[in-house]
Motif scaffolding. Structure first.
Motif, PDB file in Angstrom:
ATOM      1  N   GLU A 274      -2.405  27.987 -23.708  1.00 14.94           N
ATOM      2  CA  GLU A 274      -3.381  27.727 -24.765  1.00 14.94           C
ATOM      3  C   GLU A 274      -4.780  27.534 -24.184  1.00 14.94           C
TER       4      GLU A 274
ATOM      5  N   ASP B 295       4.757  20.993 -30.060  1.00 16.70           N
ATOM      6  CA  ASP B 295       4.549  22.426 -29.925  1.00 16.70           C
ATOM      7  C   ASP B 295       4.317  23.003 -31.317  1.00 16.70           C
ATOM      8  N   ARG B 296       4.117  24.304 -31.375  1.00 17.62           N
ATOM      9  CA  ARG B 296       4.122  24.994 -32.672  1.00 17.62           C
ATOM     10  C   ARG B 296       5.197  26.065 -32.625  1.00 17.62           C
ATOM     11  N   PRO B 297       6.313  25.916 -33.349  1.00 19.39           N
ATOM     12  CA  PRO B 297       6.626  24.772 -34.206  1.00 19.39           C
ATOM     13  C   PRO B 297       7.026  23.545 -33.382  1.00 19.39           C
ATOM     14  N   PHE B 298       6.889  22.362 -33.994  1.00 17.79           N
ATOM     15  CA  PHE B 298       7.231  21.134 -33.275  1.00 17.79           C
ATOM     16  C   PHE B 298       8.747  21.011 -33.131  1.00 17.79           C
TER      17      PHE B 298
ATOM     18  N   THR C 109       4.881  26.588 -24.500  1.00 15.01           N
ATOM     19  CA  THR C 109       4.486  26.976 -25.847  1.00 15.01           C
ATOM     20  C   THR C 109       3.097  27.605 -25.847  1.00 15.01           C
TER      21      THR C 109
ATOM     22  N   ARG D  37       0.930  27.122 -28.176  1.00 17.93           N
ATOM     23  CA  ARG D  37      -0.044  26.234 -28.799  1.00 17.93           C
ATOM     24  C   ARG D  37       0.573  24.874 -29.101  1.00 17.93           C
ATOM     25  N   THR D  38      -0.205  23.821 -28.877  1.00 21.25           N
ATOM     26  CA  THR D  38       0.219  22.496 -29.297  1.00 21.25           C
ATOM     27  C   THR D  38      -0.261  22.248 -30.726  1.00 21.25           C
ATOM     28  N   ASP D  39       0.411  21.320 -31.414  1.00 18.33           N
ATOM     29  CA  ASP D  39       0.039  21.053 -32.806  1.00 18.33           C
ATOM     30  C   ASP D  39       0.392  19.610 -33.149  1.00 18.33           C
TER      31      ASP D  39
ATOM     32  N   GLU E 143       0.732  18.771 -37.315  1.00 16.73           N
ATOM     33  CA  GLU E 143       1.970  19.057 -38.051  1.00 16.73           C
ATOM     34  C   GLU E 143       3.074  18.085 -37.666  1.00 16.73           C
TER      35      GLU E 143
ATOM     36  N   CYS F 209      -8.699  21.475 -36.601  1.00 18.32           N
ATOM     37  CA  CYS F 209      -7.579  20.610 -36.196  1.00 18.32           C
ATOM     38  C   CYS F 209      -8.022  19.158 -36.118  1.00 18.32           C
TER      39      CYS F 209
END
Length: 210
Positions: free
Chosen positions: A24, A63-66, A87, A89-91, A94, A132
């Protein structure tokens, strides 16, 4: 037990890990080592949470998805540290939204614990992207208008490493959430390096009383 410590009992505990993905964003030099150094403090923190929450912790990998793990312990957390965090992308948003929705669902059903929820977010960077960051602030502000008292939910942001941009953002969450419309101050933030092993209880209480 003193009254302050009693606030930490009869409460569910959630730990959210938000570790910068090298896919990312390029990791700052030394970040991997900083996580290795922090791991002992994080596991010590999780072990203390277990004592207050004997039916098990909820753990999220943001993560995305978590990824979500329910009724777990610090041993599970230790195993999760072995992940390569590959991953894309981190998120955080969510994962946090899911955690909060789960709490309010249980509260509506009468199955939430009497003292509420403690959420410990362990992260090494601020949410990437203006939207975000705005979404995180909005989620926290909305939460303050859903709770019945100021210590029902506590969100502790524990920063790994010394990223100054992240530090500034987290400090703003700590000090200025009311400027965005928050009803209560439900957040606190500390550098994980500031966590002595014998002060974990004080560390957690800050999210409820500071």
């Amino acid at each position: 037990m003193v009254e302050a410590d009693a606030k930490l009992l009869d409460r569910d505990y959630t730990i959210i890990l938000v570790r910068l993905s090298e896919r990312e964003c390029p990791a700052p030099p030394g970040l991997r080592k900083q996580w290795q150094v922090a791991e002992k403090s994080i596991l010590n923190l999780a072990a203390k949470c277990e004592k207050f929450d004997p039916d098990g912790l909820t753990i999220y990998i943001a993560d995305r998805p978590f990824r979500k793990y329910s009724h777990e312990d610090s041993c599970t957390l230790a195993m999760l540290f072995q992940d390569d965090y590959s991953t894309a992308r981190t998120d955080l948003v969510e994962a946090l939204k899911d955690c909060l929705q789960d709490y309010f669902d249980r509260k509506a059903q009468g199955t939430a614990k009497a003292n509420g929820e403690m959420i410990v977010v362990i992260l090494d960077h601020e949410p990437i992207g203006k939207d975000c960051r705005k979404a995180l602030v909005s989620t926290l502000v909305q939460t303050t208008h859903k709770v019945d008292r100021d210590d029902e939910i506590g969100v502790m942001f524990a920063q790994v490493g010394d990223n100054m941009i992240a530090r500034g953002f987290l400090q703003a969450l700590d000090d200025d959430l009311h400027l965005a419309g928050a009803k209560y101050d439900i957040t606190d933030t500390k550098l994980l390096a500031e966590l002595p092993q014998d002060k974990v209880t004080d560390f957690l209480l800050l999210a409820l009383t500071d």
